[in-house]
Design an enzyme around this catalytic site. Structure first.
Site, mmCIF file in Angstrom:
data_model
loop_
_atom_site.group_PDB
_atom_site.id
_atom_site.type_symbol
_atom_site.label_atom_id
_atom_site.label_comp_id
_atom_site.label_asym_id
_atom_site.label_seq_id
_atom_site.Cartn_x
_atom_site.Cartn_y
_atom_site.Cartn_z
ATOM 1 C CG ASP A 177 -2.010 0.897 1.260
ATOM 2 O OD1 ASP A 177 -2.133 1.647 0.276
ATOM 3 O OD2 ASP A 177 -2.790 0.882 2.219
ATOM 4 C CG ASP A 221 -5.664 -5.711 1.599
ATOM 5 O OD1 ASP A 221 -6.500 -6.391 2.210
ATOM 6 O OD2 ASP A 221 -4.665 -5.211 2.136
ATOM 7 C CG MET A 222 -12.556 -6.505 0.409
ATOM 8 S SD MET A 222 -13.429 -6.105 1.939
ATOM 9 C CE MET A 222 -15.075 -6.005 1.330
ATOM 10 C CG ASP A 233 -14.095 -17.274 1.026
ATOM 11 O OD1 ASP A 233 -14.075 -17.540 -0.182
ATOM 12 O OD2 ASP A 233 -14.210 -16.108 1.465
ATOM 13 C CD GLU A 281 18.664 -10.016 13.049
ATOM 14 O OE1 GLU A 281 17.732 -10.124 13.860
ATOM 15 O OE2 GLU A 281 19.032 -8.919 12.559
HETATM 16 C C1 GLA Z 1 -4.179 -4.785 5.107
HETATM 17 C C2 GLA Z 1 -3.323 -5.987 4.790
HETATM 18 C C3 GLA Z 1 -1.883 -5.694 5.098
HETATM 19 C C4 GLA Z 1 -1.428 -4.484 4.316
HETATM 20 C C5 GLA Z 1 -2.336 -3.311 4.604
HETATM 21 C C6 GLA Z 1 -2.024 -2.132 3.702
HETATM 22 O O1 GLA Z 1 -4.244 -4.572 6.470
HETATM 23 O O2 GLA Z 1 -3.781 -7.110 5.452
HETATM 24 O O3 GLA Z 1 -1.079 -6.802 4.785
HETATM 25 O O4 GLA Z 1 -1.431 -4.781 2.945
HETATM 26 O O5 GLA Z 1 -3.701 -3.639 4.429
HETATM 27 O O6 GLA Z 1 -2.856 -1.056 3.952
#
Ligand code: GLA
Length: 729
Positions: A366, A476-477, A532, A612
């Site tokens: 995002d 995403d949603m 789902d 790491e």
């Molecule tokens: C959701 C997703 C995260 C990320 C944020 C970005 O929460 O689950 O992994 O992508 O949106 O806004």
């Protein structure tokens, strides 16, 4: 195998290990006879006929008080005509009545698996599945009901779907049309549901089926973080290796309900389908409504076999994965590394580090578009923010590809912010009820995806992005639906909007899939809010949870694995202290947990120490070496993170049983711990295995019956981990 006996009226569906039987009974009522471990013969004797006071008798029965819809096991239950248990179908007829009464009229059997237009469904080649369609009719309502059964024998899977046809001359309203009704003629069952909330999804909850109705549902417009559209009914002593258990899933990503009723006669009825809340579908004369698909599985011997069969079926006959069985690139995602605050140079630096560690795909999350600098603006404006990414997507992608990496990108197509050009231009494109002020969720509004024009606009925006060399999309949603009302539908069709929204999402995903068959789409919904089987048809993997803490993930991934295969479970290694709960866990342990998923990284690789980085590099190499075993092997839950065992263990075994990977993660430590012996599963008792190339040889029988003693050093420190790789000689 589907068998029909025209003389006895029996329909028998055999899978490899199970049998499902129904019968056209007296007065052409379709009765359910049996579902369970494989059996031959006519099971009609299981139906009891009894005169039960206050259980009415259908008109055709005349004086026969032994025949009642309320008493006998129904294949697809009705309402208002004498069956008072959970209905599957409720019609609102032009005269205002709420009844449905079904009688058998015929059937069709064919090879191959039926398809459902516009809806996700299991698929199979002609020789691997069969379809049975049973035709029922409500003569008074002029409504036809077609029950579809798909039999995928090898996976013990029976799929179901229902088509309702209005054959009358006036509109009929559907108030409920379940995808599945299953009668089990016994009360002594447990009901397992997978529940939780954001950042803690699909935690198993098990309780006895009590008298009355128990149900889980979603009325959020998404399948939800709170309850999953997968449930289990099982014998009360069932465990991983023992006991008959039934899994039922709905291939649907919106409002659903799964209810079980233990009735007066001590039978149990499971009904699953679209949630009747705010569902009212207008069927014009000649119109057809198709329910989402449901799928049933029965395992005669515990949850382990149930999950393994489901994993096989979902992996190969539901998901449409552009990579097939080929290993997918290991990815790094910048979300937890930068959130909204990044520049192209910073992204490229992270990618450069990643490439050096063997990571192959860079995913920009995002914040790359419009004015998207926080949660409150930019959604809907799917054009690049040149301040962050000068030269646009093309320039960034060239730099990423220059490092030898593939490029992936985050989108949230179903949403809009008020502070966006899209909303300013089309304020009427959101879901909102006239006369009400809309609610916000994460500061955003939901686009009305029931509308073709809205979807077309977003489709074009997405194709602009995909015109670049993009090989992965995270779809995403991030909020639930409220004020569900569509400006384009008349008032008597507003009860269709929730479902039309889901159909709209599927429609757009299908268009993108058809246009870009090589594109890998990862579903996401604030983590696992839409995890789902419906989404898995379009997005072969789904981000499992926004909670990336390795210890919490043990429980989340454990619950998820009851239905969903490892290759579908999005899992990444993130930084510590963990962003969601502040916990410290070793990098090794985070790797072991993320490896039982799609595997990737979601942290700022620039900030890792040299030590790491070496661990990351080893993990990536290890994952690459064992990816096929991890993602396509048979999955065994060896312990539950919810038991009192001080460690959680699981195992993947290759199909030929010559290889296995055992993973163990401990909880909080204690001084002078007892000795633990872990008994493995699924090996060939007669084969000889070497562990991690060591000297000692063990037979499969030794490791499964005698067990493997866990090293005492494993208990030194909290949240330690161990992975054992077994190879047969
Ligand atoms: C959701 C997703 C995260 C990320 C944020 C970005 O929460 O689950 O992994 O992508 O949106 O806004």
């Amino acid at each position: 195998m589907i068998l029909q006996n025209e003389t006895t009226g029996l329909f028998t569906l055999h899978t490899r290990n199970t049998t499902y039987q129904m019968k056209v009974g007296d007065y052409r009522v379709l009765l359910h006879l049996y579902y369970g471990p494989r059996l031959e013969g006519d099971l009609s004797y299981l139906v009891r006929y009894a005169d039960r006071s206050h259980s009415p008798n259908p008109n055709e029965a005349g004086d026969n008080r032994m025949f009642s819809l309320d008493v006998m096991p129904q294949e697809y239950s009705t309402c208002g005509v004498g069956d008072y248990r959970l209905p599957s179908l409720e019609l609102e007829l032009p005269n205002g009545s709420h009844t449905a009464n079904l009688r058998y009229t015929g059937c069709e059997i064919c090879s191959g698996k039926y398809e459902l237009e516009g809806l996700p469904a299991f698929y199979a080649s002609e020789d691997k599945a069969e379809t049975l369609v049973i035709f029922l009719e409500d003569a008074a309502a002029h409504v036809g009901v077609e029950l579809y059964y798909g039999v995928l024998e090898e996976y013990d899977l029976i799929t179901r779907a229902v088509r309702v046809v209005n054959r009358g001359t006036e509109p009929v309203y559907l108030q409920q049309a379940a995808s599945l009704c299953l009668e089990l003629q016994r009360p002594d069952l447990d009901f397992i549901t997978f529940d939780g909330h954001h950042a803690r999804e699909r935690i198993p909850s098990r309780s006895p089926v009590r008298p009355g109705v128990q149900s889980v549902n979603s009325n959020r417009g998404i399948s939800s973080h709170q309850h999953n559209p997968f449930v289990v009914l099982c014998e009360q002593d069932a465990n991983e290796d023992h006991g008959v258990c039934y899994g039922a899933m709905l291939l649907y990503s919106g409002n659903f309900e799964a209810s079980v009723e233990r009735n007066q006669l001590e039978d149990s009825r499971l009904v699953m389908g679209i949630h009747p809340y705010h569902f009212r579908w207008k069927l014009e004369p000649g119109a057809v409504f198709t329910t989402p698909e449901a799928a049933l599985i029965c395992s005669p011997c515990g949850f382990g076999q149930m999950s393994q069969q489901l994993h096989r079926a979902i992996r190969t006959n539901l998901r449409r994965d552009p990579y097939g069985r080929t290993r997918k690139p290991v990815l790094v995602n910048n979300w937890e590394a930068t959130y909204f605050d990044f520049t192209a140079d910073q992204l490229v630096e992270i990618a450069r580090e990643a490439a050096g560690l063997g990571i192959e795909l860079f995913v920009m999350d995002d914040g790359w578009f419009g004015n998207r600098n926080d949660d409150f603006r930019g959604l809907g404006d799917w054009y690049v923010n040149e301040k962050k990414l000068p030269g646009g997507l093309g320039a960034l992608i060239d730099r990423i590809k220059g490092l030898g990496m593939k490029f992936g990108i985050w989108v949230e197509p179903e949403m809009v912010n008020e502070d966006s050009d899209l909303y300013r231009t089309h304020p009427d494109w959101i879901l909102n009820v006239p006369g009400r002020v809309f609610s916000r969720g994460r500061g955003q509004l939901v686009l009305d995806f029931s509308r073709q024009d809205v979807r077309d606009h977003i489709y074009h925006a997405l194709t602009e992005i995909l015109a670049h060399d993009v090989s992965y999309v995270k779809w995403d949603m991030n909020r639930c639906l409220t004020e569900v009302w569509s400006a384009l539908l008349p008032s008597d069709r507003q009860g269709e909007v929730y479902h039309r929204y889901v159909l709209g999402v599927y429609d757009l995903l299908e268009r993108i899939h058809q246009d870009y068959p090589q594109l890998l789409i990862e579903g996401c919904c604030g983590g696992g809010g839409r995890f789902d089987a419906g989404m898995l048809y379009y997005t072969p993997q789904i981000w499992c949870s926004d909670n990336t803490d390795a210890v919490d993930r043990l429980g989340i991934q454990y619950g998820t694995s009851f239905c969903y295969p490892i290759c579908a479970i999005g899992a990444h290694v993130s930084a510590v202290p963990n962003e969601q709960n502040g916990r410290m866990t070793p990098m090794e342990t985070r790797g072991v947990v993320a490896m039982s998923g799609t595997f990737g990284y979601e942290l700022d690789l620039r900030r890792l120490s040299q030590a790491e980085k070496e661990i990351v590099s080893r993990q990536v190499a290890e994952f690459k070496a064992h990816a096929d075993l991890i993602q396509w092997g048979d999955y065994y839950r060896l312990t539950s993170p919810f038991d009192n065992t001080p460690y959680t263990a699981w195992e993947q075994v290759s199909e030929d049983r010559r290889e296995a990977l055992v993973s163990i993660v401990t909880g909080s430590t204690r001084a002078t711990p007892p000795f633990f012996i872990l008994r493995l599963k699924g090996l060939d008792p007669n084969l000889t295995y070497r562990i991690d190339g060591g000297e000692t040889l063990y037979t499969g029988a030794m490791l499964m019956t005698g067990g493997y003693p866990l090293p005492v050093s494993l208990m030194m420190g909290d949240y330690q981990s161990l992975q054992l790789y077994l190879k047969a000689e």
